[in-house]
Design an enzyme around this catalytic site. Sequence first.
Site, PDB file in Angstrom:
ATOM      1  N   SER A  53       0.833  -1.193   0.000  1.00 34.34           N
ATOM      2  CA  SER A  53       0.000   0.000   0.000  1.00 34.34           C
ATOM      3  C   SER A  53       0.878   1.257   0.000  1.00 34.34           C
ATOM      4  CB  SER A  53      -0.957  -0.040   1.192  1.00 34.34           C
ATOM      5  OG  SER A  53      -1.975   0.917   1.035  1.00 34.34           O
TER       6      SER A  53
ATOM      7  N   LYS B 117     -19.630  18.136   2.694  1.00 34.59           N
ATOM      8  CA  LYS B 117     -18.680  18.353   3.782  1.00 34.59           C
ATOM      9  C   LYS B 117     -18.524  17.094   4.637  1.00 34.59           C
ATOM     10  CE  LYS B 117     -15.943  20.454   6.585  1.00 34.59           C
ATOM     11  NZ  LYS B 117     -14.555  20.718   6.166  1.00 34.59           N
TER      12      LYS B 117
END
Length: 346
Positions: A172, A224
Amino acid sequence: MNDWLADFGMFLAQLVSLVVIIALAVALVARLRGEATDRTRLRLDELNDTRDYRRRRLTLAACEPGARKRLIKGFRREDKARDKTGRKGEAGRKPIAWVIDFHGDIRASATGRLAEEVSALIEAADNGDEVIVRLESAGGLVHAYGLAAAELDRLREAGLRTTVCVDKVAASGGYLVACGADQLRAAPLAVVGSIGVVAQVPNVHRLLKRHDIDVEVLTAGRYKRTLTVFGENSEEGREKFVDELEGVHELFKRHVAERRPALDIEAVATGETWYGRDALEQGLVDALGTSEAYLVERMKDARVIRLRLEPRRRLADRLGAAVSIGVERALEKGLEVLEQSPLRRH
């Protein structure tokens, strides 16, 4: 008996006086120095010399007793020959393989030190030098590992040849950093890959609702907050969250593809991991082997120097440790005196 008590009382008085004097000295010096502004120290280890020293010790340990003098003379001749053929000015400078370490946690908290080490190498290394990064990381936060990868890119941009060695894992975010090297080497069973993105968000809305607890999530801006822990998540919010994950995944794939153009990025960007041998077949790494084996190989034609920035221990800490050791030894001495006392014997 009275003489013994007097001696012991004098010993305690001297001990207390010593501790007070050292504590005052520590406070005074720390105040005068204001604690050193440079909180780190640069440590350099010549790995060629370390290996040669160990080789000689083992050779001497394994030889017959009568051959030790002959071997020691041979070692001295080697040293003289090396001094004569040593570096003569910058034109005869032997190539250097600089070694740095990066061990990443979930926040890639070693990135700050990596950045400083990279800056030092860019200023000091020659064009013919190599930078070897021994990397170990299972990944973590995207932005944190993105910064670490950018720091490693600085070496390539400065024209320095870079090699990343993976002994255990570069997955990763760890692979995001490692793929930026000119050469990527992995141990046969090292874990490599995991080109993917994952996010987990627990939600306790139903539990709160069961107990008649309301949570108000107020935002300004449509997206948001796409998913929340306490509020009720909407299908629109989930879709937006997945879109954001896909966007990060595309950035990850593009980063790897730019640095390893021969790699079939669509075939390997599935989030899977591969062990070293399979990773070599997939094109994720360039060669198999441990970092130690590679360092030994480089020692044949280059100086191998390990570079590391370490936190500098403050003077107060060093003196405090010395005081602690002194008090401990004094107490041990006091216990010995008590063991030998008339009260203890009778």
